[in-house]
Design an enzyme around this catalytic site. Structure first.
Site, PDB file in Angstrom:
ATOM      1  N   ARG A  20       0.808  -1.222   0.000  1.00 49.29           N
ATOM      2  CA  ARG A  20       0.000   0.000   0.000  1.00 49.29           C
ATOM      3  C   ARG A  20       0.844   1.276   0.000  1.00 49.29           C
ATOM      4  O   ARG A  20       0.430   2.291   0.556  1.00 49.29           O
ATOM      5  CB  ARG A  20      -0.973   0.022   1.178  1.00 49.29           C
ATOM      6  CG  ARG A  20      -2.045  -1.059   1.107  1.00 49.29           C
ATOM      7  CD  ARG A  20      -3.117  -0.684   0.098  1.00 49.29           C
ATOM      8  NE  ARG A  20      -4.163  -1.687  -0.001  1.00 49.29           N
ATOM      9  CZ  ARG A  20      -5.303  -1.641   0.683  1.00 49.29           C
ATOM     10  NH1 ARG A  20      -5.542  -0.672   1.501  1.00 49.29           N
ATOM     11  NH2 ARG A  20      -6.203  -2.586   0.503  1.00 49.29           N
ATOM     12  N   ARG A  31      -3.229   6.388  -0.174  1.00 52.81           N
ATOM     13  CA  ARG A  31      -3.680   7.541   0.609  1.00 52.81           C
ATOM     14  C   ARG A  31      -2.682   8.213   1.520  1.00 52.81           C
ATOM     15  O   ARG A  31      -2.936   9.324   1.983  1.00 52.81           O
ATOM     16  CB  ARG A  31      -4.929   7.161   1.404  1.00 52.81           C
ATOM     17  CG  ARG A  31      -6.142   7.056   0.495  1.00 52.81           C
ATOM     18  CD  ARG A  31      -7.313   6.507   1.242  1.00 52.81           C
ATOM     19  NE  ARG A  31      -7.021   5.155   1.690  1.00 52.81           N
ATOM     20  CZ  ARG A  31      -7.852   4.424   2.417  1.00 52.81           C
ATOM     21  NH1 ARG A  31      -9.002   4.933   2.808  1.00 52.81           N
ATOM     22  NH2 ARG A  31      -7.529   3.196   2.773  1.00 52.81           N
ATOM     23  N   ARG A  53      -6.809  12.015  -6.951  1.00 53.47           N
ATOM     24  CA  ARG A  53      -8.038  11.245  -6.796  1.00 53.47           C
ATOM     25  C   ARG A  53      -9.306  12.078  -6.621  1.00 53.47           C
ATOM     26  O   ARG A  53     -10.409  11.527  -6.630  1.00 53.47           O
ATOM     27  CB  ARG A  53      -7.911  10.293  -5.595  1.00 53.47           C
ATOM     28  CG  ARG A  53      -7.161   8.992  -5.847  1.00 53.47           C
ATOM     29  CD  ARG A  53      -7.901   8.058  -6.794  1.00 53.47           C
ATOM     30  NE  ARG A  53      -9.328   7.996  -6.509  1.00 53.47           N
ATOM     31  CZ  ARG A  53      -9.897   7.243  -5.581  1.00 53.47           C
ATOM     32  NH1 ARG A  53      -9.156   6.443  -4.878  1.00 53.47           N
ATOM     33  NH2 ARG A  53     -11.190   7.272  -5.382  1.00 53.47           N
ATOM     34  N   ASP A  92      -6.587  -2.993  -7.727  1.00 58.42           N
ATOM     35  CA  ASP A  92      -7.214  -3.577  -6.546  1.00 58.42           C
ATOM     36  C   ASP A  92      -7.540  -5.031  -6.837  1.00 58.42           C
ATOM     37  O   ASP A  92      -7.742  -5.409  -8.000  1.00 58.42           O
ATOM     38  CB  ASP A  92      -8.482  -2.820  -6.147  1.00 58.42           C
ATOM     39  CG  ASP A  92      -8.921  -3.226  -4.738  1.00 58.42           C
ATOM     40  OD1 ASP A  92      -8.370  -2.692  -3.769  1.00 58.42           O
ATOM     41  OD2 ASP A  92      -9.795  -4.114  -4.621  1.00 58.42           O
ATOM     42  N   TYR A  99     -15.032 -11.747   0.171  1.00 54.61           N
ATOM     43  CA  TYR A  99     -15.836 -10.579  -0.220  1.00 54.61           C
ATOM     44  C   TYR A  99     -17.097 -11.002  -0.977  1.00 54.61           C
ATOM     45  O   TYR A  99     -18.174 -10.450  -0.755  1.00 54.61           O
ATOM     46  CB  TYR A  99     -15.017  -9.620  -1.089  1.00 54.61           C
ATOM     47  CG  TYR A  99     -14.011  -8.820  -0.292  1.00 54.61           C
ATOM     48  CD1 TYR A  99     -14.439  -7.855   0.628  1.00 54.61           C
ATOM     49  CD2 TYR A  99     -12.651  -9.021  -0.438  1.00 54.61           C
ATOM     50  CE1 TYR A  99     -13.523  -7.128   1.372  1.00 54.61           C
ATOM     51  CE2 TYR A  99     -11.724  -8.288   0.307  1.00 54.61           C
ATOM     52  CZ  TYR A  99     -12.172  -7.351   1.212  1.00 54.61           C
ATOM     53  OH  TYR A  99     -11.277  -6.634   1.952  1.00 54.61           O
TER      54      TYR A  99
HETATM   55  O1  CP3 Z   1       0.339   0.333  -3.146  1.00 57.42           O
HETATM   56  C1  CP3 Z   1      -0.273  -0.743  -3.287  1.00 57.42           C
HETATM   57  O2  CP3 Z   1      -0.180  -1.656  -2.451  1.00 57.42           O
HETATM   58  C2  CP3 Z   1      -1.052  -0.974  -4.585  1.00 57.42           C
HETATM   59  C3  CP3 Z   1      -2.431  -0.856  -4.546  1.00 57.42           C
HETATM   60  C4  CP3 Z   1      -3.389  -1.800  -3.842  1.00 57.42           C
HETATM   61  C5  CP3 Z   1      -4.711  -1.381  -3.533  1.00 57.42           C
HETATM   62  N1  CP3 Z   1      -5.402  -2.456  -3.069  1.00 57.42           N
HETATM   63  C6  CP3 Z   1      -5.218  -0.014  -3.756  1.00 57.42           C
HETATM   64  C7  CP3 Z   1      -6.379   0.440  -2.957  1.00 57.42           C
HETATM   65  C8  CP3 Z   1      -3.281  -3.153  -3.491  1.00 57.42           C
HETATM   66  C9  CP3 Z   1      -2.096  -4.072  -3.569  1.00 57.42           C
HETATM   67  C10 CP3 Z   1      -4.576  -3.546  -3.002  1.00 57.42           C
HETATM   68  C11 CP3 Z   1      -4.891  -4.920  -2.607  1.00 57.42           C
HETATM   69  C12 CP3 Z   1      -6.066  -5.166  -1.764  1.00 57.42           C
HETATM   70  N2  CP3 Z   1      -7.321  -4.634  -1.869  1.00 57.42           N
HETATM   71  C13 CP3 Z   1      -6.082  -6.117  -0.718  1.00 57.42           C
HETATM   72  C14 CP3 Z   1      -4.914  -6.990  -0.326  1.00 57.42           C
HETATM   73  C15 CP3 Z   1      -3.929  -6.231   0.483  1.00 57.42           C
HETATM   74  C16 CP3 Z   1      -4.330  -5.919   1.891  1.00 57.42           C
HETATM   75  O3  CP3 Z   1      -4.327  -4.724   2.227  1.00 57.42           O
HETATM   76  O4  CP3 Z   1      -4.619  -6.847   2.656  1.00 57.42           O
HETATM   77  C17 CP3 Z   1      -7.371  -6.113  -0.163  1.00 57.42           C
HETATM   78  C18 CP3 Z   1      -7.842  -6.961   0.991  1.00 57.42           C
HETATM   79  C19 CP3 Z   1      -8.154  -5.185  -0.911  1.00 57.42           C
HETATM   80  C20 CP3 Z   1      -9.593  -4.840  -0.722  1.00 57.42           C
HETATM   81  C21 CP3 Z   1      -9.704  -3.390  -0.432  1.00 57.42           C
HETATM   82  N3  CP3 Z   1      -9.721  -2.412  -1.407  1.00 57.42           N
HETATM   83  C22 CP3 Z   1      -9.722  -2.727   0.841  1.00 57.42           C
HETATM   84  C23 CP3 Z   1      -9.714  -3.430   2.168  1.00 57.42           C
HETATM   85  C24 CP3 Z   1      -9.735  -1.347   0.586  1.00 57.42           C
HETATM   86  C25 CP3 Z   1      -9.652  -0.213   1.586  1.00 57.42           C
HETATM   87  C26 CP3 Z   1     -10.958   0.399   1.911  1.00 57.42           C
HETATM   88  C27 CP3 Z   1     -10.742   1.745   2.606  1.00 57.42           C
HETATM   89  O5  CP3 Z   1     -11.038   2.769   1.987  1.00 57.42           O
HETATM   90  O6  CP3 Z   1     -10.285   1.746   3.762  1.00 57.42           O
HETATM   91  C28 CP3 Z   1      -9.746  -1.175  -0.814  1.00 57.42           C
HETATM   92  C29 CP3 Z   1      -9.730   0.103  -1.529  1.00 57.42           C
HETATM   93  C30 CP3 Z   1      -8.374   0.520  -1.986  1.00 57.42           C
HETATM   94  N4  CP3 Z   1      -7.513  -0.274  -2.680  1.00 57.42           N
HETATM   95  C31 CP3 Z   1      -7.790   1.790  -1.806  1.00 57.42           C
HETATM   96  C32 CP3 Z   1      -6.542   1.747  -2.424  1.00 57.42           C
HETATM   97  C33 CP3 Z   1      -5.544   2.873  -2.570  1.00 57.42           C
HETATM   98  C34 CP3 Z   1      -8.446   2.980  -1.123  1.00 57.42           C
HETATM   99  C35 CP3 Z   1      -9.306   3.670  -2.143  1.00 57.42           C
HETATM  100  C36 CP3 Z   1      -9.349   5.165  -1.939  1.00 57.42           C
HETATM  101  O7  CP3 Z   1      -8.303   5.829  -2.092  1.00 57.42           O
HETATM  102  O8  CP3 Z   1     -10.464   5.627  -1.683  1.00 57.42           O
END
Ligand code: CP3
Length: 375
Positions: A44, A48, A57, A93, A172
């Site tokens: 990550r 953010r 964004r 994602d 999910y």
């Molecule tokens: O930098 C990186 O790691 C690359 C980007 C990345 C994202 N999601 C971007 C994202 C990666 C590798 C993921 C994988 C992902 N997504 C996982 C596996 C990794 C982990 O953290 O366990 C999981 C479980 C998800 C599902 C998911 N998508 C979650 C739990 C969330 C967060 C929700 C929140 O807003 O708290 C997302 C959304 C997401 N994926 C965001 C980002 C940058 C946030 C979106 C935003 O900016 O509004």
């Protein structure tokens, strides 16, 4: 299973084939050789915690951004420019391939992936799996384009491609959104074993294609995230989840490149949260490297893995907001424990928290490089 697999050699232009990334610190460490300086990147890291990400964004939806090659590439590059990390991770994602195959899914800010309809019964599984994964052959075009664009600008810094493991995606799909204990998914596993197997096989195909598209387009390594596998017992993991994770990995396990006339496999990392009891099984699905969360010290993880597996991890994300001397002592301890493994890639034990000061991450990268170079 893997011995009989036919190899496929990566395109001559791929950065592993040209040699651009093949000798990078990251790829050396993933191949089991300890480089002079320990490589570091952060799960990550794109997202953010960066003001330039939040600016870009404004007024956009997460999944729209993931499907815009210019934006997805730009966001992947942001942390590499800023922190001097040893790898980029592709900005996307885990639910992107579900969306592309036709599943009604969106990402709600502050919450996570939310499904239009939860997949709770055998009839629901039949309906879901009637969506044909072969559609992804063309539907993944924006992902391939985004990866190619990012790789063209990264030069000798490798890009890591990633995908969600079948269980984490199924969690999910069955819950219909984020959940703490994934109880509906675990019920379906036992109540409807045939439907569960069908769901897992379909999910493995969908997520495996997503991962393969990224590697073919230029990613130099692949990471499978099984973020929620820690909810499972070892017996359930081995019987009802590991075979699907192996099937997902098989989509990239055949990909090879040559260095000094010897064939190498594209390295694959497998990571989960709360999976200390599952580490060995998680390696056994066909991974080269195991990502360890912050709960198990790396020397203990190395012992559980048998002493021959490269490890990645495991700075506690909670300490990023602690006073610098506290964080520094912890990072030095992680590096020291990581020396017990054949090789070590420093990372966090889970993703960067959104309120992290990005300057702390930059400082941490220098610390890792300086401390490991001095040893
Ligand atoms: O930098 C990186 O790691 C690359 C980007 C990345 C994202 N999601 C971007 C994202 C990666 C590798 C993921 C994988 C992902 N997504 C996982 C596996 C990794 C982990 O953290 O366990 C999981 C479980 C998800 C599902 C998911 N998508 C979650 C739990 C969330 C967060 C929700 C929140 O807003 O708290 C997302 C959304 C997401 N994926 C965001 C980002 C940058 C946030 C979106 C935003 O900016 O509004």
């Amino acid at each position: 299973m893997f011995e009989t697999m036919v190899e496929m050699i990566l395109d001559a232009q791929h950065p592993l084939s040209t040699g651009l990334t093949a000798d990078s610190r990251l790829i050396q460490a993933y191949q089991g050789t300890r480089p002079a300086v320990t490589p570091v990147w952060f799960m990550r890291q794109a997202g953010r915690s960066l003001p330039e990400y939040r600016e870009l964004r404004v007024g956009t939806r997460m999944l729209d951004v993931c499907l815009d090659p210019e934006l997805a590439s730009e966001i992947s590059l942001q942390p590499v420019r800023r922190h001097n990390v040893d790898a980029g991770i592709f900005f996307s994602d885990i639910v992107v391939p579900l969306k592309l195959v036709g599943v009604d899914v969106s990402i709600v800010a502050g919450k996570g992936p939310v499904l239009g309809k939860a997949v709770r019964s055998s009839a629901d599984v039949d309906e879901l799996t009637s969506l044909d994964p072969a559609l992804l052959e063309t539907a993944l075009a924006p992902i391939s384009a985004a990866v190619a664009l990012a790789v063209s600008q990264l030069g000798s810094t490798p890009l890591i491609g990633f995908a969600g493991a079948p269980f984490t995606l199924a969690a999910y799909l069955v819950e219909g959104g984020p959940s703490k204990d994934h109880i509906h998914a675990r019920t379906l596993m036992h109540a409807e074993p045939e439907a569960w197997a069908k769901l897992m096989a379909w999910t493995a195909d969908v997520t495996g294609r997503f991962l393969r598209a990224q590697v073919l387009a230029g990613a130099s390594a692949a990471q499978l995230f099984d973020s929620w596998a820690g909810a499972l017992s070892l017996a359930d993991y081995a019987a009802s989840v590991a075979p699907a994770s192996a099937a997902a990995i098989a989509h990239v396990r055949d990909l090879t490149y040559s260095v000094a006339e010897s064939d190498r496999n594209v390295p694959i990392v497998h990571f989960g949260v709360g999976t200390g009891e599952l580490l060995k099984e998680m390696h056994n699905i066909g991974a080269d490297v195991v990502g360890v969360d912050y709960r198990v010290p790396l020397d203990e993880a190395n012992r559980r893995l048998g002493g021959a597996v490269p490890v990645q991890g495991n700075v506690d994300p909670a300490l990023l907001n602690a006073p610098w001397p506290v964080l520094e002592a912890h990072v030095r301890d992680v590096l020291e424990r990581g020396r017990s493994a054949p090789s070590h890639v420093l990372n966090l034990g889970h993703g960067v928290p959104p309120d992290t000061d990005p300057d702390v991450l930059t400082r941490l990268v220098s610390l890792v490089h300086d401390v490991s170079a001095a040893e």
